[in-house]
Design a protein around this motif. Structure first.
Motif, PDB file in Angstrom:
ATOM      1  N   ARG A 376       4.052  66.990  68.666  1.00 47.51           N
ATOM      2  CA  ARG A 376       3.429  68.252  69.063  1.00 47.51           C
ATOM      3  C   ARG A 376       2.281  67.963  70.033  1.00 47.51           C
ATOM      4  O   ARG A 376       1.559  66.976  69.883  1.00 47.51           O
ATOM      5  CB  ARG A 376       2.877  68.993  67.851  1.00 47.51           C
ATOM      6  CG  ARG A 376       3.912  69.402  66.833  1.00 47.51           C
ATOM      7  CD  ARG A 376       3.275  70.245  65.741  1.00 47.51           C
ATOM      8  NE  ARG A 376       3.989  70.134  64.476  1.00 47.51           N
ATOM      9  CZ  ARG A 376       3.604  70.688  63.354  1.00 47.51           C
ATOM     10  NH1 ARG A 376       2.476  71.403  63.314  1.00 47.51           N
ATOM     11  NH2 ARG A 376       4.298  70.526  62.242  1.00 47.51           N
ATOM     12  N   ASN A 377       2.109  68.829  71.021  1.00 47.68           N
ATOM     13  CA  ASN A 377       0.974  68.688  71.937  1.00 47.68           C
ATOM     14  C   ASN A 377      -0.329  69.018  71.213  1.00 47.68           C
ATOM     15  O   ASN A 377      -0.346  69.829  70.290  1.00 47.68           O
ATOM     16  CB  ASN A 377       1.137  69.611  73.142  1.00 47.68           C
ATOM     17  CG  ASN A 377       2.165  69.076  74.125  1.00 47.68           C
ATOM     18  OD1 ASN A 377       2.399  67.869  74.186  1.00 47.68           O
ATOM     19  ND2 ASN A 377       2.781  69.969  74.878  1.00 47.68           N
ATOM     20  N   PRO A 379      -3.710  70.086  72.761  1.00 48.62           N
ATOM     21  CA  PRO A 379      -4.646  70.387  73.845  1.00 48.62           C
ATOM     22  C   PRO A 379      -6.050  70.732  73.366  1.00 48.62           C
ATOM     23  O   PRO A 379      -6.973  70.752  74.172  1.00 48.62           O
ATOM     24  CB  PRO A 379      -3.996  71.593  74.529  1.00 48.62           C
ATOM     25  CG  PRO A 379      -3.192  72.253  73.459  1.00 48.62           C
ATOM     26  CD  PRO A 379      -2.698  71.144  72.590  1.00 48.62           C
ATOM     27  N   ARG A 384      -6.006  68.312  67.419  1.00 52.57           N
ATOM     28  CA  ARG A 384      -6.055  66.856  67.222  1.00 52.57           C
ATOM     29  C   ARG A 384      -6.534  66.527  65.820  1.00 52.57           C
ATOM     30  O   ARG A 384      -6.017  65.604  65.175  1.00 52.57           O
ATOM     31  CB  ARG A 384      -6.972  66.219  68.270  1.00 52.57           C
ATOM     32  CG  ARG A 384      -6.389  66.231  69.675  1.00 52.57           C
ATOM     33  CD  ARG A 384      -7.171  65.333  70.629  1.00 52.57           C
ATOM     34  NE  ARG A 384      -8.529  65.838  70.865  1.00 52.57           N
ATOM     35  CZ  ARG A 384      -8.850  66.720  71.812  1.00 52.57           C
ATOM     36  NH1 ARG A 384      -7.906  67.203  72.609  1.00 52.57           N
ATOM     37  NH2 ARG A 384     -10.095  67.125  71.985  1.00 52.57           N
ATOM     38  N   TYR A 388      -2.021  66.627  65.232  1.00 54.09           N
ATOM     39  CA  TYR A 388      -1.021  66.834  66.265  1.00 54.09           C
ATOM     40  C   TYR A 388      -1.034  65.645  67.237  1.00 54.09           C
ATOM     41  O   TYR A 388      -2.086  65.249  67.746  1.00 54.09           O
ATOM     42  CB  TYR A 388      -1.306  68.117  67.051  1.00 54.09           C
ATOM     43  CG  TYR A 388      -0.967  69.399  66.316  1.00 54.09           C
ATOM     44  CD1 TYR A 388      -1.030  69.480  64.921  1.00 54.09           C
ATOM     45  CD2 TYR A 388      -0.596  70.538  67.028  1.00 54.09           C
ATOM     46  CE1 TYR A 388      -0.720  70.657  64.269  1.00 54.09           C
ATOM     47  CE2 TYR A 388      -0.297  71.725  66.382  1.00 54.09           C
ATOM     48  CZ  TYR A 388      -0.356  71.780  65.001  1.00 54.09           C
ATOM     49  OH  TYR A 388      -0.057  72.943  64.355  1.00 54.09           O
ATOM     50  N   GLY A 389       0.128  65.106  67.510  1.00 52.17           N
ATOM     51  CA  GLY A 389       0.271  64.024  68.479  1.00 52.17           C
ATOM     52  C   GLY A 389      -0.128  62.659  67.964  1.00 52.17           C
ATOM     53  O   GLY A 389       0.068  61.661  68.674  1.00 52.17           O
ATOM     54  N   TYR A 392       2.239  59.241  68.073  1.00 52.76           N
ATOM     55  CA  TYR A 392       3.324  59.348  69.040  1.00 52.76           C
ATOM     56  C   TYR A 392       3.405  58.086  69.881  1.00 52.76           C
ATOM     57  O   TYR A 392       2.398  57.599  70.399  1.00 52.76           O
ATOM     58  CB  TYR A 392       3.119  60.563  69.945  1.00 52.76           C
ATOM     59  CG  TYR A 392       4.121  60.624  71.094  1.00 52.76           C
ATOM     60  CD1 TYR A 392       5.470  60.807  70.829  1.00 52.76           C
ATOM     61  CD2 TYR A 392       3.711  60.477  72.413  1.00 52.76           C
ATOM     62  CE1 TYR A 392       6.395  60.855  71.866  1.00 52.76           C
ATOM     63  CE2 TYR A 392       4.624  60.531  73.460  1.00 52.76           C
ATOM     64  CZ  TYR A 392       5.967  60.722  73.180  1.00 52.76           C
ATOM     65  OH  TYR A 392       6.878  60.760  74.201  1.00 52.76           O
ATOM     66  N   TYR A 394       4.743  56.447  73.223  1.00 53.87           N
ATOM     67  CA  TYR A 394       5.200  56.783  74.575  1.00 53.87           C
ATOM     68  C   TYR A 394       6.345  55.830  74.919  1.00 53.87           C
ATOM     69  O   TYR A 394       6.167  54.614  75.034  1.00 53.87           O
ATOM     70  CB  TYR A 394       4.045  56.617  75.546  1.00 53.87           C
ATOM     71  CG  TYR A 394       4.326  57.079  76.953  1.00 53.87           C
ATOM     72  CD1 TYR A 394       4.746  58.373  77.228  1.00 53.87           C
ATOM     73  CD2 TYR A 394       4.125  56.209  78.034  1.00 53.87           C
ATOM     74  CE1 TYR A 394       4.964  58.796  78.512  1.00 53.87           C
ATOM     75  CE2 TYR A 394       4.338  56.627  79.336  1.00 53.87           C
ATOM     76  CZ  TYR A 394       4.762  57.927  79.576  1.00 53.87           C
ATOM     77  OH  TYR A 394       4.977  58.346  80.872  1.00 53.87           O
TER      78      TYR A 394
END
Length: 448
Positions: A376-377, A379, A384, A388-389, A392, A394
């Motif tokens: 999930r983003n 922003p 945060r 969320y995120g 993750y 990359y």
């Protein structure tokens, strides 16, 4: 199949006598050869035979309401009229094209009066599919109380055109188009009635039968024309074509023939038969089908039945569609024909189609399951803080640019939607699926 019509009286003199009605007016050949009894109607044996639905009804003495569905010229009106004779019912005929509610009221009132006097009514409704819903509903009470026995005739699929209430109270009987054997026997009956053979070669005679397209009435009308020609020698097929116009093939862009032919086209492509596919494409174009509709359906075939086995197929169809839009008819139709050939010969796979349907089904069953937090983003700080995120990976930073993380909702067992076939480009995709599957298992093992 045997011919539909009865054996009319033979001989030139008898033929001349029967060629005019009681007022001296000429009688068409089709009328002169019309059967006088149901036993003479031998073209629909599957209905009229001892084990057929009509034969069974008549043997039991109980005639129910019927819908006679079949192409033109196969005897729907004749059968209805003779059913009334066989069951001692008054025969009343109306056409849905020319009748409205006032006419129907008069018919029903007359049938009620007839019933009061002990006589039943067989109401024959030609083109019954042309009545609207309210008009069709008006038959129901009179069918239910026995005022009328309804016999409707239609060339359209009743399941598309008739109310469910009417369909539930009437048995649908399918009449068949006349085949070549039936048409030939009908021609022999006609020759005996007119008193001389047709002035045609064998090839021209076969062409005459084909020109009727299974319609007995159309054949008799053409025979009547041919019989009146004064010729020195039998005409060949070329000369016959110059004198007679071929009967237009049956086709309705919104009816039964439309759906049957597009199904035949699609299944011929799926079955990798380019010749059959081209034939059905040509039949639809000859029938006046909109080439844009065909272009859309051809593109659908590429997506549904070829898919990723040949990724170029979809682009090829879109290119053919664009070519048609630029060239128009008839030149642009060649591009559609070439697309059909390409699709028929392309490797087939519905793996992508099946995978999409399975994913749609699971999406409907799984409700509002949220994505896992790691993808999930985030922003905002609050998001945060909610995790969320977090965690993750990359993928471009991972070994082999593959992290192997789980992207399905937390707690959902990983489904398998896409199962590529071992044909065409999907062979390569299958190898990639296997490679990433093994790599995913390795990464998850390392993280576990």
């Amino acid at each position: 199949m045997s011919d539909l019509f009865s054996h009319g009286p033979g001989g030139t003199e008898t033929g001349q006598e029967t060629a005019r009605d009681g007022r001296g007016a000429p009688r068409p050949l089709a009328d002169r050869l019309r059967p006088a009894h149901l036993s003479e109607v031998i073209g629909q044996d599957h209905l009229l035979g001892p084990d057929g639905p009509l034969g069974t009804m008549l043997a039991s003495g109980q005639l129910g309401s019927l819908i006679l569905w079949g192409p033109p010229g196969v005897g729907k009106t004749t059968i209805a009229r003779l059913l009334a004779d066989e069951t001692d019912l008054s025969f009343v005929q109306i056409s849905a094209i020319f009748s409205g509610v006032p006419e129907l009221r008069k018919v029903f009132d007359a049938a009620k009066a007839r019933r009061t006097n002990g006589r039943g009514t067989l109401l024959f409704v030609d083109e019954i599919h042309r009545f609207n819903k309210a008009q069709q509903d008006s038959f129901l009470p009179h069918m239910e109380d026995g005022t009328i026995v309804l016999v409707g005739a239609t060339t359209e699929n009743p399941s598309f055109e008739l109310n469910a209430a009417v369909m539930s109270r009437a048995q649908v009987l399918v009449l068949e188009r006349l085949d070549d054997d039936a048409l030939e026997r009908l021609a022999l009956r006609a020759e005996e009635e007119i008193g001389h053979p047709l002035p045609l070669t064998d090839e021209a005679r076969a062409q005459l039968l084909a020109m009727s397209d299974g319609d007995g009435r159309a054949l008799l009308n053409m025979i009547e024309q041919v019989a009146g020609w004064r010729v020195d020698a039998p005409l060949d097929a070329t000369k016959l074509s110059a004198r007679l116009t071929r009967r237009a093939a049956q086709y309705d862009k919104s009816g039964e023939y439309h759906y049957n032919l597009i199904s035949a086209l699609h299944k011929s492509v799926r079955g990798s038969d380019p010749d059959a596919a081209l034939y059905w494409l040509a039949r639809m174009l000859k029938g006046g089908e909109d080439p844009r509709y065909l272009a859309r359906r051809i593109t659908r075939m590429a997506v549904e039945d070829i898919g990723l086995a040949d990724p170029q197929a979809q682009a090829f169809c879109l290119g053919a569609w664009e070519t048609y839009e630029r060239l128009g008819s008839p030149e642009g139709e060649l591009a559609l024909g070439q697309a059909i050939v390409y699709l028929a010969l392309a490797p087939k796979s519905n793996a992508g189609y099946a995978a999409f349907k399975a994913a749609m089904r699971l999406a409907g069953e799984s409700g509002s399951e949220p994505p896992p937090k790691i993808i999930r983003n985030a922003p905002t700080k609050m998001m945060r803080d909610q995790g969320y995120g977090q965690g993750y990976a990359y993928d471009h930073d991972a070994e082999d640019a593959f992290s192997g993380q789980n992207y399905f909702p937390d707690g959902m067992e990983r489904p398998g939607f896409y199962d590529p076939v071992d044909r065409g480009f999907e062979r390569d995709l299958a190898k990639r699926m296997d490679y990433f599957g093994k790599l995913r298992a390795k990464r998850q093992g390392e993280s576990g």
